[in-house]
Design an enzyme around this catalytic site. Structure first.
Site, PDB file in Angstrom:
ATOM      1  N   HIS A 118     -22.923 -47.336  21.665  1.00 44.21           N
ATOM      2  CA  HIS A 118     -22.357 -46.123  21.065  1.00 44.21           C
ATOM      3  C   HIS A 118     -23.150 -45.822  19.804  1.00 44.21           C
ATOM      4  O   HIS A 118     -23.242 -46.696  18.926  1.00 44.21           O
ATOM      5  CB  HIS A 118     -20.867 -46.331  20.764  1.00 44.21           C
ATOM      6  CG  HIS A 118     -20.075 -46.600  22.008  1.00 44.21           C
ATOM      7  ND1 HIS A 118     -20.000 -47.854  22.569  1.00 44.21           N
ATOM      8  CD2 HIS A 118     -19.386 -45.765  22.819  1.00 44.21           C
ATOM      9  CE1 HIS A 118     -19.281 -47.786  23.684  1.00 44.21           C
ATOM     10  NE2 HIS A 118     -18.890 -46.538  23.858  1.00 44.21           N
ATOM     11  N   ASP A 126     -23.405 -43.637  23.954  1.00 43.00           N
ATOM     12  CA  ASP A 126     -22.298 -42.701  24.166  1.00 43.00           C
ATOM     13  C   ASP A 126     -21.686 -42.227  22.840  1.00 43.00           C
ATOM     14  O   ASP A 126     -21.860 -42.859  21.799  1.00 43.00           O
ATOM     15  CB  ASP A 126     -21.178 -43.386  24.966  1.00 43.00           C
ATOM     16  CG  ASP A 126     -21.569 -43.613  26.421  1.00 43.00           C
ATOM     17  OD1 ASP A 126     -22.750 -43.441  26.752  1.00 43.00           O
ATOM     18  OD2 ASP A 126     -20.680 -43.982  27.212  1.00 43.00           O
TER      19      ASP A 126
HETATM   20 ZN    ZN Z   1     -17.209 -42.610  25.328  1.00 37.58          ZN
END
Ligand code: ZN
Length: 423
Positions: free
Chosen positions: A375, A234
């Site tokens: 991430h 993400d």
């Molecule tokens: Zn996010």
């Protein structure tokens, strides 16, 4: 004259020779009789079946007519039967076996299929003259232990490492496959672990004491049953993403990037490379807005501007959305045009920022059908992949995109639906 004498002498020699041959034959048999190897003919095939509304048990096992051996096998099978009978949920236990000869040894493998335990698969015994012996006669167990500990160090937690160190390697579960030897550490399986740690040795990397004919018979296919895991990233792209792509390429891993629309233009080349490598690029909104706080117009603006940006860069459409913070409500679900994809394994990379810790969590929690949230912003996340990818590959995992996972499990992802699991 001497004709008679000569004849007698000749006759005497012949008689002597015959006697000699007889004596030699009795005391020194020309052909040494081979030591008995239990062959299928001499072993009785027994069955055990039991059934009620909850459980169904079907077991086939060999009976060796050797008290000690039969008791060990009996005990082992009985434990599995008991465990199955105690189940409160519907369960089936199917066991059959195969016998192979390795020189003068017999190698017995039980194929175990218990419906509520996908990890329990094989149990093997090595026998000589119907007696169970340890694997030391085939390979050097001390060597296997040393190599296992070396491999486990830094890959598994110190608790597991210590437990493996305490194990008697004569008693662990070996499976001899066509060109490898696999150790299953079933005893280390705890509630906290969703997998059985295994160690795989290539036959060429270890010292074999006894020649083993690795015929086709020795291949246990199901051992290599593929497991699928979806790694997702993400909040990117960022400068780290390029390095992540390099690592993924080494492991033939496909992943899903839930990217932010407002970062895409700055990382056009990264986005293009992601697509060309077979990864999936999906939406994480344009500017990381909590969709539950927005109006219909606000939601659509977050989604459409991301779609347009991506389309301009790649010519492709965005088909999935991961809502920021995992937040959604009915209004969001009614408004979006795509499925919502959440996750079921969260190593909290942004919080720990420690590649060993991140890797440890993912490896411990990995399961077939896992969706991991990372991430692609942090160097520590990137570093963790250097541990995660080889280890999970070793465990038989394939890394797939969300789309691939849905296809593998035959799941049709529908718009306005939320998926935490795709199975
Ligand atoms: Zn996010």
């Amino acid at each position: 004259m001497n004709k008679q004498k000569k004849f007698n002498k000749q006759r005497f020699s012949i008689v002597l020779l015959v006697i000699l041959i007889i004596v030699l034959t009795i005391f020194f048999p020309f052909k040494k009789t081979k030591k008995t190897i239990p062959s299928l003919k001499e072993i009785e095939n027994k069955t055990f079946d039991s059934k009620n509304e909850i459980y169904e048990i079907n077991i086939e096992y060999p009976f060796f007519y050797n008290e000690e051996t039969d008791e060990i096998i009996d005990d082992y099978l009985y434990k599995l039967v008991l465990l199955t009978k105690q189940s409160k949920e519907k369960v089936s236990l199917n066991i059959n076996y195969e016998l192979f000869n390795i020189e003068e040894n017999t190698y017995l493998v039980f194929n175990i299929n218990k419906s509520d335990d996908s990890y329990l698969k094989y149990k093997s015994f090595l026998l000589k003259d119907r007696e169970i012996i340890d694997y030391n006669s085939i390979f050097n167990i001390a060597e296997l232990k040393t190599k296992t500990l070396k491999y486990f160090k830094n890959r598994y937690s110190s608790t597991i490492y210590k437990q493996v160190g305490d194990l008697n390697f004569k008693k662990v579960d070996y499976l001899i496959n066509k060109d490898e030897i696999i150790i299953y550490f079933y005893d280390l399986k705890t509630d906290k672990m969703s997998y059985v740690p295994t160690m795989v040795f290539n036959i060429n990397d270890i010292n074999i004491k006894k020649e083993i004919t690795f015929g086709k018979k020795y291949e246990f296919d199901s051992i290599k049953q593929d497991k699928y895991i979806a790694l997702t990233f993400d909040d990117g792209p960022s400068d780290v993403t390029t390095n992540i792509l390099d690592i993924l390429e080494n492991y033939d891993a496909h992943v899903t990037f839930f990217s932010l629309g407002n970062r895409m233009n700055r990382y056009k080349d990264t986005i293009k490379r992601e697509v060309s490598l077979g990864h999936m690029v999906a939406s994480h909104t344009y500017s990381h807005k909590d969709l539950t706080t927005l109006s219909e117009e606000g939601i659509l603006d977050q989604l459409n501007s991301t779609n347009t940006t991506f389309d301009k860069i790649t010519g492709d459409k965005i088909t999935l959305l991961r809502p920021p913070y995992g937040h959604y409500d009915n209004f969001v679900l009614e408004t979006v045009e795509t499925p919502l994809i959440l996750w079921n394994i969260d190593p909290k990379d942004w919080y720990y920022l420690d590649h060993k810790k991140i890797a440890d969590i993912v490896i411990k929690k990995a399961f077939d059908g896992g969706i991991v949230i990372f991430h692609d912003l942090y160097a520590e996340t990137k570093e963790s992949l250097k541990i995660i990818l080889p280890e999970l590959t070793h465990q038989g995992y394939k890394f797939v995109t969300i789309e691939e996972m849905a296809e593998i499990y035959g799941i049709e992802l529908k718009k306005g639906r939320v998926y935490r699991y795709i199975q």
